[in-house]
Design an enzyme around this catalytic site. Structure first.
Site, PDB file in Angstrom:
ATOM      1  N   GLY A  46       6.900   2.543  24.927  1.00  0.00           N
ATOM      2  CA  GLY A  46       6.897   3.145  23.601  1.00  0.00           C
ATOM      3  C   GLY A  46       5.570   3.820  23.319  1.00  0.00           C
ATOM      4  O   GLY A  46       4.563   3.535  23.979  1.00  0.00           O
ATOM      5  N   GLN A  51      -1.357   6.896  18.418  1.00  0.00           N
ATOM      6  CA  GLN A  51      -1.906   6.682  19.761  1.00  0.00           C
ATOM      7  C   GLN A  51      -2.299   7.995  20.442  1.00  0.00           C
ATOM      8  O   GLN A  51      -3.053   7.983  21.410  1.00  0.00           O
ATOM      9  CB  GLN A  51      -0.902   5.925  20.644  1.00  0.00           C
ATOM     10  CG  GLN A  51      -0.664   4.495  20.174  1.00  0.00           C
ATOM     11  CD  GLN A  51       0.271   3.767  21.115  1.00  0.00           C
ATOM     12  OE1 GLN A  51       1.473   3.858  20.989  1.00  0.00           O
ATOM     13  NE2 GLN A  51      -0.287   3.049  22.087  1.00  0.00           N
ATOM     14  N   CYS A  96      -0.472  -2.774  25.681  1.00  0.00           N
ATOM     15  CA  CYS A  96      -0.443  -1.565  24.870  1.00  0.00           C
ATOM     16  C   CYS A  96      -1.257  -0.485  25.573  1.00  0.00           C
ATOM     17  O   CYS A  96      -2.334  -0.778  26.092  1.00  0.00           O
ATOM     18  CB  CYS A  96      -1.035  -1.872  23.500  1.00  0.00           C
ATOM     19  SG  CYS A  96      -1.108  -0.453  22.401  1.00  0.00           S
ATOM     20  N   LEU A  97      -0.756   0.742  25.566  1.00  0.00           N
ATOM     21  CA  LEU A  97      -1.491   1.843  26.200  1.00  0.00           C
ATOM     22  C   LEU A  97      -2.835   2.058  25.522  1.00  0.00           C
ATOM     23  O   LEU A  97      -3.755   2.616  26.117  1.00  0.00           O
ATOM     24  CB  LEU A  97      -0.670   3.137  26.142  1.00  0.00           C
ATOM     25  CG  LEU A  97       0.654   3.131  26.928  1.00  0.00           C
ATOM     26  CD1 LEU A  97       1.432   4.405  26.646  1.00  0.00           C
ATOM     27  CD2 LEU A  97       0.409   2.971  28.416  1.00  0.00           C
ATOM     28  N   HIS A 138       6.316  -3.862  17.727  1.00  0.00           N
ATOM     29  CA  HIS A 138       5.000  -3.484  18.257  1.00  0.00           C
ATOM     30  C   HIS A 138       4.669  -2.037  17.856  1.00  0.00           C
ATOM     31  O   HIS A 138       3.581  -1.751  17.354  1.00  0.00           O
ATOM     32  CB  HIS A 138       5.007  -3.638  19.791  1.00  0.00           C
ATOM     33  CG  HIS A 138       3.763  -3.163  20.468  1.00  0.00           C
ATOM     34  ND1 HIS A 138       2.909  -3.996  21.148  1.00  0.00           N
ATOM     35  CD2 HIS A 138       3.214  -1.921  20.578  1.00  0.00           C
ATOM     36  CE1 HIS A 138       1.890  -3.292  21.627  1.00  0.00           C
ATOM     37  NE2 HIS A 138       2.052  -2.026  21.299  1.00  0.00           N
ATOM     38  N   GLU A 139       5.610  -1.132  18.086  1.00  0.00           N
ATOM     39  CA  GLU A 139       5.349   0.289  17.803  1.00  0.00           C
ATOM     40  C   GLU A 139       5.217   0.548  16.304  1.00  0.00           C
ATOM     41  O   GLU A 139       4.352   1.313  15.876  1.00  0.00           O
ATOM     42  CB  GLU A 139       6.454   1.170  18.405  1.00  0.00           C
ATOM     43  CG  GLU A 139       6.553   1.135  19.927  1.00  0.00           C
ATOM     44  CD  GLU A 139       5.245   1.462  20.639  1.00  0.00           C
ATOM     45  OE1 GLU A 139       4.443   2.241  20.101  1.00  0.00           O
ATOM     46  OE2 GLU A 139       5.020   0.917  21.723  1.00  0.00           O
ATOM     47  N   HIS A 142       1.853  -0.036  14.806  1.00  0.00           N
ATOM     48  CA  HIS A 142       0.882   1.055  14.980  1.00  0.00           C
ATOM     49  C   HIS A 142       0.838   1.953  13.742  1.00  0.00           C
ATOM     50  O   HIS A 142      -0.211   2.492  13.393  1.00  0.00           O
ATOM     51  CB  HIS A 142       1.245   1.922  16.190  1.00  0.00           C
ATOM     52  CG  HIS A 142       0.794   1.361  17.504  1.00  0.00           C
ATOM     53  ND1 HIS A 142      -0.537   1.189  17.821  1.00  0.00           N
ATOM     54  CD2 HIS A 142       1.482   0.949  18.596  1.00  0.00           C
ATOM     55  CE1 HIS A 142      -0.633   0.700  19.048  1.00  0.00           C
ATOM     56  NE2 HIS A 142       0.577   0.538  19.542  1.00  0.00           N
TER      57      HIS A 142
HETATM   58 ZN    ZN Z   1       0.903  -0.279  21.396  1.00  0.00          ZN
END
Ligand code: ZN
Length: 174
Positions: A46, A51, A96-97, A138-139, A142
């Site tokens: 995701g 991000q 997480c990226l 999670h997304e 953000h």
């Molecule tokens: Zn993340």
């Protein structure tokens, strides 16, 4: 199409509460295309707009791509998503990226109901559970300036910050 640079903790943009998308413009469509390319390239399950440095309530998810060898895709776009109901609990590992070289156990709701808009501008509701519900939570975090490391113990978070310092120092020197 372009692969966008991924912002990483402690970049301040990851801490902002994102603004709603008011209209699905050509610019938004381009952002989605670029975000998709960025996510598949990473690769990630995701990706949320902040991000890639855009403070808008927009999330892309493909829980299928990274879990099949044929590279088939099932891209889902969530615009101004909201969790309107949640129940149960699940524990699982998250990374997480935007959080370098780290993964930890995070507790999330087991089942959620989401209201969201898609790229056609249609608003709809759906239920998700288990891994998909975890990725959504999670997304969506953000979009409110939250990271999964906010949901681990203070001790673990401190240890991660120490580790990150070392990683960043290494980068600087090397
Ligand atoms: Zn993340």
């Amino acid at each position: 199409m372009a692969i966008l640079p991924i912002r990483t903790y402690p970049d301040k943009i990851l801490r902002q509460v994102c603004k709603p998308v008011t209209e699905i413009t050509a610019e938004i469509r381009k952002l989605v295309t670029d975000m998709a390319e960025t996510m598949y390239d990473a690769p990630g399950v995701g990706l949320a707009a902040p991000q890639v440095g855009v403070s808008l309530r927009l999330v892309l998810i493909d829980i299928f791509f990274s879990h099949n060898e044929e590279g088939e895709r099932d891209l889902q776009v969530f615009i101004n998503p909201e969790i309107i109901a949640a129940e149960g609990k699940q524990d699982g590992e998250e990374g997480c990226l935007s959080v370098r070289e780290y993964a930890a156990q995070v507790t999330r709701a087991m089942k959620i109901t989401v209201r969201t808009m898609n790229l056609d501008g249609d608003t709809f509701e759906f239920e998700a559970d288990d891994f998909f519900a975890r990725v959504l939570q999670h997304e969506f975090d953000h979009l409110d300036g939250k990271l999964f490391i906010d949901r681990i113990s203070p001790l673990r978070r401190t240890l991660y910050k120490k580790k990150l310092k070392k990683i960043l120092a290494k980068k600087k020197n090397g």
